[in-house]
Design an enzyme around this catalytic site. Sequence first.
Site, PDB file in Angstrom:
ATOM      1  N   LYS A   1      47.850   8.574  11.480  1.00 41.57           N
ATOM      2  CA  LYS A   1      48.289   8.826  10.110  1.00 41.57           C
ATOM      3  C   LYS A   1      47.766  10.187   9.685  1.00 41.57           C
ATOM      4  O   LYS A   1      46.587  10.341   9.355  1.00 41.57           O
ATOM      5  CB  LYS A   1      47.781   7.766   9.139  1.00 41.57           C
ATOM      6  CG  LYS A   1      48.451   7.875   7.746  1.00 41.57           C
ATOM      7  CD  LYS A   1      47.551   7.465   6.607  1.00 41.57           C
ATOM      8  CE  LYS A   1      46.709   8.576   6.091  1.00 41.57           C
ATOM      9  NZ  LYS A   1      47.468   9.675   5.410  1.00 41.57           N
TER      10      LYS A   1
ATOM     11  N   GLU B   1      49.011  12.985   4.005  1.00 35.86           N
ATOM     12  CA  GLU B   1      50.328  13.041   3.382  1.00 35.86           C
ATOM     13  C   GLU B   1      50.666  14.428   2.840  1.00 35.86           C
ATOM     14  O   GLU B   1      51.832  14.735   2.580  1.00 35.86           O
ATOM     15  CB  GLU B   1      50.434  12.010   2.252  1.00 35.86           C
ATOM     16  CG  GLU B   1      49.405  12.138   1.159  1.00 35.86           C
ATOM     17  CD  GLU B   1      48.169  11.298   1.417  1.00 35.86           C
ATOM     18  OE1 GLU B   1      47.618  10.769   0.429  1.00 35.86           O
ATOM     19  OE2 GLU B   1      47.742  11.175   2.574  1.00 35.86           O
TER      20      GLU B   1
ATOM     21  N   GLY C   1      37.624  13.046   7.000  1.00 37.24           N
ATOM     22  CA  GLY C   1      38.012  13.264   5.613  1.00 37.24           C
ATOM     23  C   GLY C   1      36.799  13.238   4.709  1.00 37.24           C
ATOM     24  O   GLY C   1      35.678  13.513   5.130  1.00 37.24           O
ATOM     25  N   GLY C   2      37.022  12.857   3.461  1.00 35.44           N
ATOM     26  CA  GLY C   2      35.963  12.867   2.469  1.00 35.44           C
ATOM     27  C   GLY C   2      35.062  11.650   2.537  1.00 35.44           C
ATOM     28  O   GLY C   2      35.420  10.611   3.101  1.00 35.44           O
TER      29      GLY C   2
ATOM     30  N   GLY D   1      35.933   7.795   3.447  1.00 32.59           N
ATOM     31  CA  GLY D   1      35.300   7.345   4.676  1.00 32.59           C
ATOM     32  C   GLY D   1      34.529   6.055   4.516  1.00 32.59           C
ATOM     33  O   GLY D   1      34.558   5.183   5.399  1.00 32.59           O
TER      34      GLY D   1
ATOM     35  N   GLU E   1      33.949  11.353  10.472  1.00 27.52           N
ATOM     36  CA  GLU E   1      33.479  12.720  10.213  1.00 27.52           C
ATOM     37  C   GLU E   1      33.786  13.015   8.766  1.00 27.52           C
ATOM     38  O   GLU E   1      34.956  13.124   8.377  1.00 27.52           O
ATOM     39  CB  GLU E   1      34.176  13.709  11.160  1.00 27.52           C
ATOM     40  CG  GLU E   1      33.389  15.006  11.335  1.00 27.52           C
ATOM     41  CD  GLU E   1      33.849  16.124  10.416  1.00 27.52           C
ATOM     42  OE1 GLU E   1      33.457  16.091   9.219  1.00 27.52           O
ATOM     43  OE2 GLU E   1      34.574  17.001  10.880  1.00 27.52           O
TER      44      GLU E   1
ATOM     45  N   CYS F   1      35.270  21.824   6.738  1.00 25.88           N
ATOM     46  CA  CYS F   1      34.161  20.881   6.611  1.00 25.88           C
ATOM     47  C   CYS F   1      32.825  21.540   6.950  1.00 25.88           C
ATOM     48  O   CYS F   1      31.787  21.151   6.422  1.00 25.88           O
ATOM     49  CB  CYS F   1      34.393  19.665   7.491  1.00 25.88           C
ATOM     50  SG  CYS F   1      34.578  20.039   9.249  1.00 25.88           S
TER      51      CYS F   1
ATOM     52  N   GLU G   1      30.401  18.670  -2.003  1.00 24.84           N
ATOM     53  CA  GLU G   1      31.346  19.461  -1.218  1.00 24.84           C
ATOM     54  C   GLU G   1      32.512  19.891  -2.096  1.00 24.84           C
ATOM     55  O   GLU G   1      33.259  19.058  -2.617  1.00 24.84           O
ATOM     56  CB  GLU G   1      31.848  18.639  -0.033  1.00 24.84           C
ATOM     57  CG  GLU G   1      32.626  19.441   0.976  1.00 24.84           C
ATOM     58  CD  GLU G   1      32.978  18.625   2.204  1.00 24.84           C
ATOM     59  OE1 GLU G   1      32.970  19.193   3.315  1.00 24.84           O
ATOM     60  OE2 GLU G   1      33.261  17.424   2.065  1.00 24.84           O
TER      61      GLU G   1
END
Length: 503
Positions: free
Chosen positions: A178, A181, A231-232, A236, A253, A292, A390
């Site tokens: 996936k 999007e 991702g974030g 996560g 990650e 990241c 972040e």
Amino acid sequence: MTAAQQTIHVGGEWRAALSGATREIIDPADATAFAVVAEGGVQDTDDAVAAARAAFDDGSWPRTPVAERAALLRRVAELLKRDRERIGALESQDAGKTLEEGRIDVDCVRDAFLYFADLIANEGAGRVVDAGSDDVRSVVVHEPVGVCALITPWNYPLLQASWKIAPALAAGNTFVIKPSEITPLSTVVLVELLLEAGLPLGAANIVTGPGDTVGARLAEHPGVDLVSFTGGLVSGTKVARAAADSVKKVALELGGKNPNIVFADACSTPEQFDTAVDQALNAAFIHSGQVCSAGSRLIIEASTRERFVAELARRARHIRLGRGTEEGVECGPLVSAAQLKRTEEYVTSALDEGAVLRAGGERPAGATGYFYRPTVLDRCHRRMRVVREEVFGPVLTVETFETEDEAVALANDTEYGLAGAVWTSDEDRARRVAARLRHGTVWINDFHPYLPQAEWGGFGKSGIGRELGPSGLAEYRETKHIYQNLAPRPVRWFAGETQKGQA
């Protein structure tokens, strides 16, 4: 690219979403739609998992000899080389990065496929274990984990897909991917290349759609054996919770808040000073800071702070913004309106908390896309949100230290631990500081390079597990111990009294 709206691939068939839903893909350079993709849902996801399950349980790929799996990965690498310009341009338009960055991403994806092809091709048949007896043959082997759910981010869609797909296939797994999007297009193309290279139908499946439906369903799905998410932090942790009920393997990650420590002795000569400033710009502003591992925290020795920050800010003000495919452009837009708004809010909060604006801090006049000027915030401290959280935008914060211990303490004072760097001409200091930094990657007198043969991942809330390197392959495997008794005989542990007497 696959025909518009038919961006879901299940068991060998390209199709639209079962619901008929679609999503427009926005060019961040001018905020206009330039593509339409299928907006998959839960049933599309279930179908994709079922196809991957059937391909793993009954299909040929998990049982394909290692040499043939490696050969397929190499064919994919050649197709990437063939289509470098096309895919690089698509990545540039979709994610907003410069064309050269898009090309480099394709090269790095190719490197990943070649690395994992070589890794499996050069492996032995298993690790022989000495059982202490000539009558026992004992070996540890590695087998594919099964059906892998791969969930990738919007900032490096193609690169992050390759970091998951290449080792997953190398190990003999099947998968459902996936992509974000927001930036799904290059991942669709990569699946097309896998099929062109000869991957058996059902081994690779893709569902384009949102995280809160497709991603959430993949994380909880009982037919999935492993979920790998990049991702974030908030998303996560949701993935980890959803995966816990079925006790599937999880690799996460989750980003970083990465320190770039500069000691005064790294700026002793004009050449050293120029290099350290230049690298600080690269660390913070490549891909508009949407990295990241971005060096978004400059931690500078007090004695050189003013000179360093003044030059850094001067150069930041001259960074050329624009569409990534235009000649001379050095920095593209942020990926979305939401990301632009988020960046603005962080800068506003930093100024409210006492930061001093040295460069940027605004949208360019007349810009129609999601552009934000590279921003340097001086006089920052650890209590500021912009320092602790972040941002994922072109924002560099400046903190100051007096001693080596203080520099290390500042660098480690974060809940993340993905990457960091130290700049010094003192070899002993470089080794000491690198050893003390609690980050998964530490650069000495450099920033950003990575190697496909070296593990990538972080400490703390930067995630669980590692990508790339031998450990990146191990994430997609189960370890099995096979113990063979070559001379079986009765044990007589539960024998009756008579039998015990006879034994």
